[in-house]
Write a protein that holds these residues in place. Structure first.
Motif, mmCIF file in Angstrom:
data_model
loop_
_atom_site.group_PDB
_atom_site.id
_atom_site.type_symbol
_atom_site.label_atom_id
_atom_site.label_comp_id
_atom_site.label_asym_id
_atom_site.label_seq_id
_atom_site.Cartn_x
_atom_site.Cartn_y
_atom_site.Cartn_z
ATOM 1 N N GLN A 28 0.831 -1.185 0.000
ATOM 2 C CA GLN A 28 0.000 0.000 0.000
ATOM 3 C C GLN A 28 0.880 1.255 0.000
ATOM 4 O O GLN A 28 1.967 1.256 0.593
ATOM 5 C CB GLN A 28 -0.910 0.019 1.238
ATOM 6 N N TYR A 81 4.236 0.107 1.889
ATOM 7 C CA TYR A 81 4.108 -0.640 3.142
ATOM 8 C C TYR A 81 3.467 -1.997 2.873
ATOM 9 O O TYR A 81 2.395 -2.077 2.255
ATOM 10 C CB TYR A 81 3.265 0.147 4.136
ATOM 11 N N GLY A 104 1.642 -4.694 4.629
ATOM 12 C CA GLY A 104 0.932 -4.776 5.898
ATOM 13 C C GLY A 104 1.159 -6.071 6.645
ATOM 14 O O GLY A 104 1.344 -6.064 7.880
ATOM 15 N N GLU A 105 1.146 -7.194 5.949
ATOM 16 C CA GLU A 105 1.274 -8.470 6.648
ATOM 17 C C GLU A 105 2.676 -8.678 7.199
ATOM 18 O O GLU A 105 2.844 -9.137 8.330
ATOM 19 C CB GLU A 105 0.910 -9.623 5.708
ATOM 20 N N GLN A 162 4.763 -6.235 7.756
ATOM 21 C CA GLN A 162 5.110 -5.009 8.476
ATOM 22 C C GLN A 162 6.488 -4.501 8.030
ATOM 23 O O GLN A 162 7.442 -4.425 8.792
ATOM 24 C CB GLN A 162 5.077 -5.248 9.994
#
Length: 936
Positions: free
Chosen positions: A298, A310, A312-313, A315
């Motif tokens: 993202q 980024y 997300g999963e 991080q």
């Protein structure tokens, strides 16, 4: 971003060696000091490191004055900046915002300042271990569990970090230290359960030092199931590593701890502007992007308020600092540009040593070795640049602000990245800028990189394939599939250049085509195979000379009356030795060595029962050995351009093969698919080997009667590259065989599934060809006479030319015009070149001059000399844009120009003396120098 070790060391090897010499005694002393400490505190680690030899990672002395860890298999360093400074910064951030995992119900905030008294900290990744001392000093930890998947990393740490101080401090503070070396964290649930049985703790802190495909999976699991002790302590869990291309991350990225606070970022105005530009310049890309939904990455604003990507999963933040990282990348590249010397490193082979082109290339070698040793700076104007990895595109913008690029190829496998870049980079302005400058920008988006070669070759051919020689490569970030694709691309480009059509190839192709058609060879009619014919139901066995052929002779015997057998190159001798007569034999090479190879089958009567199939330029002497000869034109060759156009003018439409290189098997596959055969089986088409000493059929000319090799194959060709196997997990291949595999796959894909292809060879896997063990072959009985069907195919599908027609075609070549053209050409090249700008203009004027001759009816200059002119132009352009000591690039340019003018004179005289001369290459050379690769 890309952390190339090459950018981080001194270009002067003596200076780098001096730096390493200063570090050497310090490292040795630290190692001995630490080993003694481990013997005292953790003897098992001392035992592990005794005599240990690194396999993948080692220390790198950076010119900035600090040490780093380098993965020498890919040339990447672990740390983007000073690891000692980064460790202090990292520990401070961890103490302020530690990720907490709860065994019972979690509190609302999973990130909290680390408690003064912390029972358990789990550390994922050791790295140098510089973080341990400040962490132990500032926190009271009872149990510190450290997972380090690679023993090499520990070996680096033991030479640099002060483990004696770490172990003493841990003991004095009552910290139990558990070093889980060679462990990727997948055993953490069991380890936690074991620890909880001995120590009662309700939570633990998670410290990630670097990302790893399995450790990140473990981290995600722990945070996902925080508060669920049953899942956290489930020892039966199996953690699958992240392997998707979209999940690829750098080990030390912008958020190693995984604690960054990010927010959404968008610039809809810029996004819409860029979409409009894509619609204008790249409508297909526009369509793909408007339908794309970001899968894993993202676009965000990081804690510094800057754009970032980024995951997300996992991080993970892609950038440390979006602007600074991009600036550093372009600065490093500008000072130390990488230009793939695919042409410089390609020396002419021994077999074609008599060719004028190869003689002149040998004259160039000393000039090139002297001149193109290093590039101190990127020139302001670039002819061609391939940039792998767009990400958010800032580095593309910076590059184009500082340099003008004539042909820019942008490759980005991750559509999430390019989609996000539409919010951050003004692509509309860049597209307009390139268009105004008269340049071209090619977008290669999506995929996994495996298609780069075919895509880029299509684009190179639009501007001249020899622009490859003056192409710079820039990789902006490391991605394993993309890195593999880039490595393969370099190898493949070398193969393409090695088989380029130069003067000798062009002249002999014309002469051989003339001789073959005059002697009655048939040529395949255009579109014949698109019609339905009874012969197409006959199964075809394509027989190569790979080592697995030795296990297939029984099957060939069993089915020989039911199928069409086509032998490829040196497989013929092996078939003859086993009493198998193919219906057709195929050769691809143009030189006369094929005559001598075939003549090793000392059975003229046997050969006279076989029909030769080949491309139009096969040697006429080879044709005389066989019963009949059936030809097909080969795309892109001078002889094809000349004869096909003339035949078309006489209402004769002929077929032309697109993928008839680099091996004879490629030509045969392309041909049988064009003929419309429905079922095709590959035998001995290994395109590789399991054992380097068993590289072809032992029944072929590569082996003596006692089974020993004729020559040292490994010494001549190298040990091979790993590749996915057809029946085995892995086999070994060579770059030219890998190109062959890709083009076979392309041929099969473009056949539209009209034909089924079965790979019965124990070699490399060929996509589109179904792996089939010969034992499992089931063929229906033949209901019609095979020979009668083949006679019908030849009679209906192949055109025989009247003797006068080939003679009329070659008479079109105006030798007086050729002589006049070369004279004018030499006049053009006679000016004194005293500036770089003048040199570049001269190259452009030569190309314009040559293009003009293409339009002159009867002038053979272009078809004879186009390839050679492009080769020398590329060399001269490379030299004049390469900075050398004392401005020596102009001297080098003029040295090459002098060789090129000699080339033109000698080519002209040779051609005028005997325009229809045939090739006279013989393979009667010392076997240690014998190289023949077009057999599988």
């Amino acid at each position: 971003m890309y952390k190339s070790a090459g950018y981080r060391v001194f270009t002067d090897s003596a200076e780098q060696q001096q730096l390493e010499s200063r570090f050497a005694p310090i490292l040795h002393q630290q190692l001995q000091h630490n080993l003694q400490a481990f013997r005292q505190y953790i003897p098992a680690i001392a035992d592990l490191l005794r005599g240990y030899q690194s396999q993948r990672y080692s220390l790198l002395c950076e010119k900035a004055g600090y040490l780093n860890i380098v993965d020498f298999s890919v040339g990447q360093v672990l740390y983007p900046d000073d690891p000692f400074v980064a460790a202090k910064r990292e520990v401070h951030a961890f103490l302020q915002r530690a990720p907490l995992i709860y065994l019972s119900e979690p509190v609302s905030e999973p990130y909290q300042p680390l408690s003064d008294k912390t029972e358990v900290v789990v550390m994922l990744g050791l790295g140098f271990g510089y973080q341990l001392l400040p962490l132990l000093h500032r926190a009271n930890i009872k149990h510190l569990i450290i997972y380090e998947p690679d023993t090499d990393i520990l070996a680096c740490s033991v030479q640099t970090a002060d483990w004696a101080a770490i172990l003493r401090l841990a003991q004095s503070k009552g910290t139990a230290l558990y070093l889980q070396v060679g462990q990727d964290g997948s055993g953490l649930p069991s380890d936690l359960a074991e620890l909880q049985a001995a120590v009662n703790f309700e939570q633990f802190a998670l410290y990630r030092h670097y990302s790893h495909p399995v450790m990140d999976k473990v981290k995600h699991h722990l945070q996902q199931y925080s508060g669920n002790s049953a899942m956290l302590l489930n020892s039966k869990l199996h953690f699958h590593a992240y392997s998707d291309l979209y999940d690829e991350v750098d080990a030390r990225h912008g958020d190693p701890l995984g604690i960054a606070q990010v927010s959404a970022y968008q610039d809809q105005t810029l996004y819409q502007k860029n979409l409009a530009a894509l619609q204008k310049y790249y409508p297909q890309v526009h369509s793909a992007i408007t339908q794309h939904k970001s899968r894993h990455w993202q676009l965000v604003k990081d804690s510094d308020g800057k754009a970032n990507l980024y995951h997300g999963e996992r991080q993970v933040l892609f950038y440390q600092d979006y602007q600074k990282d991009s600036e550093q990348l372009i600065s490093d590249f500008s000072l130390h540009p990488f230009q793939d010397d695919v042409m410089i490193g390609s020396k002419p082979g021994y077999k074609l040593r008599s060719y004028l082109h190869n003689q002149k290339v040998r004259q160039l070698m000393p000039i090139l070795e002297r001149s193109v040793k290093k590039r101190s700076q990127l020139p302001n104007e670039l002819d061609s640049l391939i940039l792998f990895g767009i990400a958010l595109g800032e580095h593309v913008k910076l590059l184009l602000q500082q340099h003008q690029v004539k042909h820019l190829y942008l490759c980005e496998p991750n559509l999430d990245f390019f989609s996000a870049s539409l919010h951050t980079t003004d692509w509309a302005a860049l597209f307009d800028q390139i268009a105004e400058q008269g340049g071209r920008l090619y977008l290669n988006l999506g995929g996994d990189g495996s298609e780069y070669f075919l895509d880029l070759m299509r684009q190179f051919y639009q501007v001249g394939a020899f622009s490859i020689a003056n192409t710079h490569l820039l990789t902006s970030y490391y991605n394993h599939p993309m890195n593999k694709a880039i490595s393969e691309l370099r190898d493949n480009l070398r193969v393409v250049l090695a088989i380029g059509e130069y003067f000798d190839h062009a002249r002999f192709g014309i002469a051989h085509t003339y001789g073959n058609f005059t002697d009655g060879a048939g040529v395949l009619r255009q579109g014949f195979g698109l019609q339905r014919h009874a012969f197409q139901q006959l199964p075809v066995f394509i027989v190569g000379n790979g080592p697995s052929l030795d296990q297939c002779f029984d099957y060939l015997h069993q089915y020989k009356d039911q199928v069409v057998i086509i032998s490829c190159g040196t497989a013929l001798k092996a078939l003859h030795q086993h009493g198998i007569k193919p219906d057709f034999h195929a050769e691809l090479e143009q030189n006369r060595a094929t005559y001598e190879w075939v003549s090793q089958v000392e059975d003229p009567e046997y050969l006279k029962q076989i029909t030769l199939v080949s491309v139009n330029g096969v040697h006429p002497d080879t044709m005389t050995l066989f019963k009949d000869t059936l030809l097909c034109f080969k795309d892109g060759e001078a002889s094809t351009q000349l004869f096909q156009a003339a035949l078309k003018a006489n209402n004769i439409q002929t077929e032309s093969l697109s993928f008839a290189y680099p091996t004879v098997t490629n030509m045969v596959m392309n041909m049988v698919l064009r003929l419309g055969f429905e079922n095709i089986y590959l035998f001995g088409v290994d395109l590789g080997f399991v054992d380097i000493n068993y590289h072809h059929s032992r029944s072929s000319a590569y082996y003596k009667q006692d089974g020993s090799q004729i020559y040292d194959y490994q010494k001549a060709h190298g040990g091979g590259l790993p590749a996915k196997g057809n029946f085995l997990d892995w086999v070994f291949t060579k770059p030219e065989f890998d190109v062959s595999r890709k083009l076979l796959e392309q041929s099969i894909a473009q056949s539209g599934r009209r034909s089924e292809v079965y790979n019965c060879s124990n070699g490399v896997k060929i996509a589109g060809a179904v792996p089939l063990i010969p034992d499992n072959i089931l063929l229906p009985p033949v209901t019609e006479d095979k020979q009668q069907l083949l006679l019908q195919m030849v009679a209906s599908g192949y055109q025989r030319l009247h003797n006068e027609l080939p003679q009329q075609i070659v008479k079109q070549l105006d030798l007086t015009m050729l002589k006049t053209t070369v004279g004018a050409w030499l006049d053009l090249l006679s000016e004194d070149v005293v500036t770089e700008q003048q040199a570049i203009k001269l190259i452009d004027k030569q190309w314009a001059f040559l293009l003009k001759t293409k339009l002159e009816a009867g002038n053979p200059a272009f078809i004879l000399l186009n390839g050679s002119a492009n080769y020398f132009s590329a060399i001269m352009l490379k030299l004049v844009t390469t900075e050398q000591d004392n401005n020596g690039q102009l001297d080098s340019f003029n040295d090459v120009l002098r060789v090129w003018k000699e080339y033109l004179i000698e080519a002209l005289n040779s051609y005028l003396e005997e325009p229809l001369k045939c090739d006279e290459v013989s393979f009667a050379v010392p076997y240690t120098k014998l190289i023949r690769s077009n057999t599988r």
